[in-house]
Design an enzyme around this catalytic site. Structure first.
Site, PDB file in Angstrom:
ATOM      1  N   ASN A   6       0.805  -1.236   0.000  1.00  0.00           N
ATOM      2  CA  ASN A   6       0.000   0.000   0.000  1.00  0.00           C
ATOM      3  C   ASN A   6       0.839   1.289   0.000  1.00  0.00           C
ATOM      4  O   ASN A   6       0.441   2.284  -0.590  1.00  0.00           O
ATOM      5  CB  ASN A   6      -1.024  -0.011   1.139  1.00  0.00           C
ATOM      6  CG  ASN A   6      -0.415  -0.068   2.500  1.00  0.00           C
ATOM      7  OD1 ASN A   6       0.669  -0.627   2.686  1.00  0.00           O
ATOM      8  ND2 ASN A   6      -1.085   0.503   3.469  1.00  0.00           N
ATOM      9  N   GLY A   9       2.469  -5.833   7.265  1.00  0.00           N
ATOM     10  CA  GLY A   9       1.404  -6.446   6.473  1.00  0.00           C
ATOM     11  C   GLY A   9       0.206  -6.796   7.328  1.00  0.00           C
ATOM     12  O   GLY A   9      -0.046  -6.165   8.366  1.00  0.00           O
ATOM     13  N   SER A  10      -0.510  -7.812   6.901  1.00  0.00           N
ATOM     14  CA  SER A  10      -1.774  -8.147   7.568  1.00  0.00           C
ATOM     15  C   SER A  10      -1.547  -8.952   8.844  1.00  0.00           C
ATOM     16  O   SER A  10      -0.491  -9.567   9.034  1.00  0.00           O
ATOM     17  CB  SER A  10      -2.634  -8.959   6.598  1.00  0.00           C
ATOM     18  OG  SER A  10      -1.948 -10.143   6.258  1.00  0.00           O
ATOM     19  N   GLU A  70       4.465  -4.965  12.019  1.00  0.00           N
ATOM     20  CA  GLU A  70       3.683  -3.734  11.813  1.00  0.00           C
ATOM     21  C   GLU A  70       2.408  -4.165  11.096  1.00  0.00           C
ATOM     22  O   GLU A  70       2.431  -4.400   9.887  1.00  0.00           O
ATOM     23  CB  GLU A  70       4.482  -2.726  10.977  1.00  0.00           C
ATOM     24  CG  GLU A  70       5.783  -2.266  11.617  1.00  0.00           C
ATOM     25  CD  GLU A  70       5.574  -1.332  12.802  1.00  0.00           C
ATOM     26  OE1 GLU A  70       4.512  -0.676  12.856  1.00  0.00           O
ATOM     27  OE2 GLU A  70       6.453  -1.274  13.674  1.00  0.00           O
ATOM     28  N   CYS A  72      -3.005   1.777   6.487  1.00  0.00           N
ATOM     29  CA  CYS A  72      -3.199   0.996   7.722  1.00  0.00           C
ATOM     30  C   CYS A  72      -3.738   1.843   8.859  1.00  0.00           C
ATOM     31  O   CYS A  72      -4.420   1.329   9.745  1.00  0.00           O
ATOM     32  CB  CYS A  72      -1.888   0.334   8.126  1.00  0.00           C
ATOM     33  SG  CYS A  72      -0.550   1.513   8.307  1.00  0.00           S
ATOM     34  N   GLU A 109     -10.848  -5.487   9.204  1.00  0.00           N
ATOM     35  CA  GLU A 109     -10.303  -4.208   8.729  1.00  0.00           C
ATOM     36  C   GLU A 109     -10.796  -3.992   7.289  1.00  0.00           C
ATOM     37  O   GLU A 109     -10.734  -4.913   6.466  1.00  0.00           O
ATOM     38  CB  GLU A 109      -8.770  -4.328   8.736  1.00  0.00           C
ATOM     39  CG  GLU A 109      -8.041  -3.125   8.201  1.00  0.00           C
ATOM     40  CD  GLU A 109      -6.519  -3.382   8.050  1.00  0.00           C
ATOM     41  OE1 GLU A 109      -6.087  -4.538   8.119  1.00  0.00           O
ATOM     42  OE2 GLU A 109      -5.810  -2.392   7.856  1.00  0.00           O
TER      43      GLU A 109
HETATM   44  P1  NAD Z   1      -0.020  -9.082   3.351  1.00  0.00           P
HETATM   45  O1  NAD Z   1       0.134  -9.553   4.750  1.00  0.00           O
HETATM   46  O2  NAD Z   1      -0.934  -9.833   2.461  1.00  0.00           O
HETATM   47  O3  NAD Z   1       1.403  -9.088   2.601  1.00  0.00           O
HETATM   48  C1  NAD Z   1       2.543  -8.463   3.150  1.00  0.00           C
HETATM   49  C2  NAD Z   1       3.792  -9.174   2.645  1.00  0.00           C
HETATM   50  O4  NAD Z   1       3.768 -10.526   3.062  1.00  0.00           O
HETATM   51  C3  NAD Z   1       3.944  -9.195   1.119  1.00  0.00           C
HETATM   52  O5  NAD Z   1       5.291  -8.938   0.790  1.00  0.00           O
HETATM   53  C4  NAD Z   1       3.554 -10.604   0.725  1.00  0.00           C
HETATM   54  O6  NAD Z   1       4.244 -11.091  -0.407  1.00  0.00           O
HETATM   55  C5  NAD Z   1       3.919 -11.412   1.958  1.00  0.00           C
HETATM   56  N1  NAD Z   1       3.028 -12.563   2.164  1.00  0.00           N
HETATM   57  C6  NAD Z   1       1.711 -12.667   1.839  1.00  0.00           C
HETATM   58  N2  NAD Z   1       1.212 -13.851   2.220  1.00  0.00           N
HETATM   59  C7  NAD Z   1       2.233 -14.519   2.804  1.00  0.00           C
HETATM   60  C8  NAD Z   1       2.341 -15.816   3.410  1.00  0.00           C
HETATM   61  N3  NAD Z   1       1.306 -16.631   3.485  1.00  0.00           N
HETATM   62  N4  NAD Z   1       3.541 -16.174   3.904  1.00  0.00           N
HETATM   63  C9  NAD Z   1       4.585 -15.350   3.842  1.00  0.00           C
HETATM   64  N5  NAD Z   1       4.554 -14.121   3.278  1.00  0.00           N
HETATM   65  C10 NAD Z   1       3.388 -13.706   2.769  1.00  0.00           C
HETATM   66  O7  NAD Z   1      -0.402  -7.550   3.452  1.00  0.00           O
HETATM   67  P2  NAD Z   1      -0.712  -6.533   2.278  1.00  0.00           P
HETATM   68  O8  NAD Z   1      -1.994  -6.925   1.616  1.00  0.00           O
HETATM   69  O9  NAD Z   1       0.491  -6.350   1.421  1.00  0.00           O
HETATM   70  O10 NAD Z   1      -0.922  -5.180   3.106  1.00  0.00           O
HETATM   71  C11 NAD Z   1      -2.130  -4.863   3.727  1.00  0.00           C
HETATM   72  C12 NAD Z   1      -2.069  -5.080   5.223  1.00  0.00           C
HETATM   73  O11 NAD Z   1      -0.898  -4.518   5.774  1.00  0.00           O
HETATM   74  C13 NAD Z   1      -3.226  -4.402   5.946  1.00  0.00           C
HETATM   75  O12 NAD Z   1      -3.716  -5.259   6.941  1.00  0.00           O
HETATM   76  C14 NAD Z   1      -2.601  -3.175   6.564  1.00  0.00           C
HETATM   77  O13 NAD Z   1      -3.257  -2.688   7.716  1.00  0.00           O
HETATM   78  C15 NAD Z   1      -1.228  -3.669   6.874  1.00  0.00           C
HETATM   79  N6  NAD Z   1      -0.275  -2.571   6.913  1.00  0.00           N
HETATM   80  C16 NAD Z   1       0.274  -2.208   8.108  1.00  0.00           C
HETATM   81  C17 NAD Z   1       1.153  -1.139   8.162  1.00  0.00           C
HETATM   82  C18 NAD Z   1       1.779  -0.694   9.458  1.00  0.00           C
HETATM   83  O14 NAD Z   1       2.703   0.094   9.401  1.00  0.00           O
HETATM   84  N7  NAD Z   1       1.313  -1.139  10.608  1.00  0.00           N
HETATM   85  C19 NAD Z   1       1.468  -0.455   6.996  1.00  0.00           C
HETATM   86  C20 NAD Z   1       0.910  -0.853   5.813  1.00  0.00           C
HETATM   87  C21 NAD Z   1       0.036  -1.910   5.761  1.00  0.00           C
END
Ligand code: NAD
Length: 443
Positions: free
Chosen positions: A99, A172-173, A194, A228, A318
């Protein structure tokens, strides 16, 4: 000593990175647009300028931060000099989301390098254009055994997680955060997570409604709601709800025009999977404004929803998109019932002129960070820790804190030899009262 822990080498590497990010700034802005139509203004304000500032700040302070810090010694150890040494963890893995794909990959990278680590960065596969430029910059700036960018999706991420690391920084999530934490536990690797959450935004009747609406619309629809720390849902005191809705409608139109689909300032949903997830949330809900969608373009208009049930899809997880549920409340118990239904959020916002109410909310609820009378902007102060609590994350960074989290703080006591008090040594016979008295005095 290897190059990883040589401060001058780190500084030189960061200066090279600074040069590269300046050279490639236009390419990054274009890549972000190509990935999901992020407007140039938002790309500069929330991604490239942030990285430039973080880099300059780190380069300026790196010598100071890396110096061993002398702390007051314990009198019990007299005579001694006590230090904290900052030591790199070693091999660090950074996994970034899509994002804010540039900023959320580079910000931890800068700190990891400053702290002297060897780094592997895995950008998100969902923003391939930005990922490519990140990989290009990294390969041009760093030696391969110092920093490497590994591009790819789930499989690559899983392969990386199956290796042993000395530290993992994941953004990430929540669901993937748990996978990362499990993989890290295998080797007792420390992690920073995060993550996200359902961020409440409370507006009481004392608030400046017009300004509140403007700031909510900005924080919610920035990046098309894919932030996020965006407000996830509004909790509005009943008696001002319809007035606030009018202002929200007005501010959305002011920002994106009558048809946001043609606005150059409004991005798209990242991919069809997320578009589908979000449009499903709209089914059977009362739409106050927006609701228009287009699959071909992954477009969803800025959308206001009235009183979705707490059991609905939109109030379950979310949202992470341009849909804003508006729920009325009468009493503080109503507020409590809703907020406490969810895990601790990444952020919380209150719009109120009532200081004691705002203070009470801040004190009563646990959340990563937030604002009174604004949204999102706590992110911009590098002196504030940025991170979640509970399910919204572990650990916080930005500014010097970023350097700190990528460093092990090693405690060292340098004992002098000119005096050696005999009290602590066996045999202890006859020394119990003396040690009790000493410990009491100095505790
Ligand atoms: P995501 O968790 O799907 O992916 C994040 C990363 O993890 C990517 O690089 C992806 O390739 C990898 N990934 C995905 N599935 C995986 C798995 N099963 N095993 C290992 N690695 C895997 O998240 P997203 O869709 O890229 O981002 C959205 C989420 O991130 C939202 O929930 C948002 O709130 C959160 N976010 C948090 C912050 C923060 O600073 N706290 C900032 C941005 C986004």
């Amino acid at each position: 000593m290897s190059f990883k822990t040589d401060v001058n080498y780190r500084k030189q590497s960061l200066l090279k990175l600074l040069n590269a990010v300046q050279i490639y700034e236009e390419d990054i802005i274009k890549a972000l647009y190509d990935d999901f139509k992020k407007p140039a203004f938002e790309a500069v304000a929330t991604e490239t300028s942030y990285i430039l500032a973080e880099l300059k700040f780190t380069i300026k302070n790196i010598h100071n931060w890396t110096k061993p810090k002398v702390v007051l010694p314990s009198i019990l150890n007299f005579p001694s000099t006590d230090f904290i040494y900052k030591e790199p963890f070693g091999k660090v893995l950074i996994i970034a989301p899509w994002n804010y794909p540039y900023q959320l990959a580079l910000c931890p990278l800068i700190a990891a390098v400053a702290a002297g680590n060897q780094v592997v960065v895995k950008p998100s596969e969902l923003t391939p254009n930005t990922s490519r430029i990140i990989a290009k910059i990294i390969s041009e700036v760093f030696e391969k055994n110092h920093v490497e960018c590994v591009e790819g999706g789930l499989e690559i991420s899983q392969q990386l997680l199956s290796q042993r690391w000395d530290f993992i920084f994941f953004t990430g999530s929540v669901a993937v955060g748990k996978i990362v934490a499990k993989a890290a536990a295998e080797h007792l690797t420390p992690v920073v997570l995060e993550l996200g959450g359902k961020n409440p935004c409370i507006i009481d009747s004392s608030a400046n409604l017009k300004l509140a609406a403007k700031r909510i619309v900005w924080g919610k629809f920035l990046n098309a709601g894919q932030t996020c720390i965006a407000p996830d849902y509004l909790l509005v005191q009943e008696n001002i709800k319809s007035k606030l809705i009018d202002f929200l409608k007005l501010e959305i139109t002011n920002a994106y025009g009558e048809n946001p689909e043609v606005s150059p300032d409004y991005p798209r949903i990242i991919n069809e999977k997320n578009w589908k997830r979000l449009t499903t949330m709209l089914e059977n809900e009362t739409v106050l404004l927006g609701g228009k969608t287009s699959r071909e373009d992954c477009y969803i208009a800025p959308t206001l929803l009235d009183e979705p049930s707490l059991e609905s899809l939109v109030m379950h997880d979310e949202i992470f998109g341009p849909i804003l549920p508006i729920l009325g409340y009468k009493t503080e118990e109503d507020l409590h019932k809703i907020i406490s239904k969810y895990e601790k959020p990444l952020s919380l916002y209150i719009f109120s002129e009532n200081k004691s109410f705002a203070k009470k909310i801040i004190q009563n609820y646990s959340f990563g960070g937030g604002c009174i009378n604004d949204t999102v902007i706590h992110f911009t102060n590098k002196r504030l820790p940025f991170g979640g609590v509970g399910h919204s994350g572990i650990g916080a960074y930005h500014g010097k804190l970023s350097f700190d989290i990528f460093s092990h703080r090693k405690a060292v006591v340098k004992k002098a030899n000119w005096l050696d008090l005999p009290t602590r040594y066996a045999p202890y016979d006859g020394k119990l009262q003396t040690i009790k008295r000493l410990l009491k005095w100095f505790s």
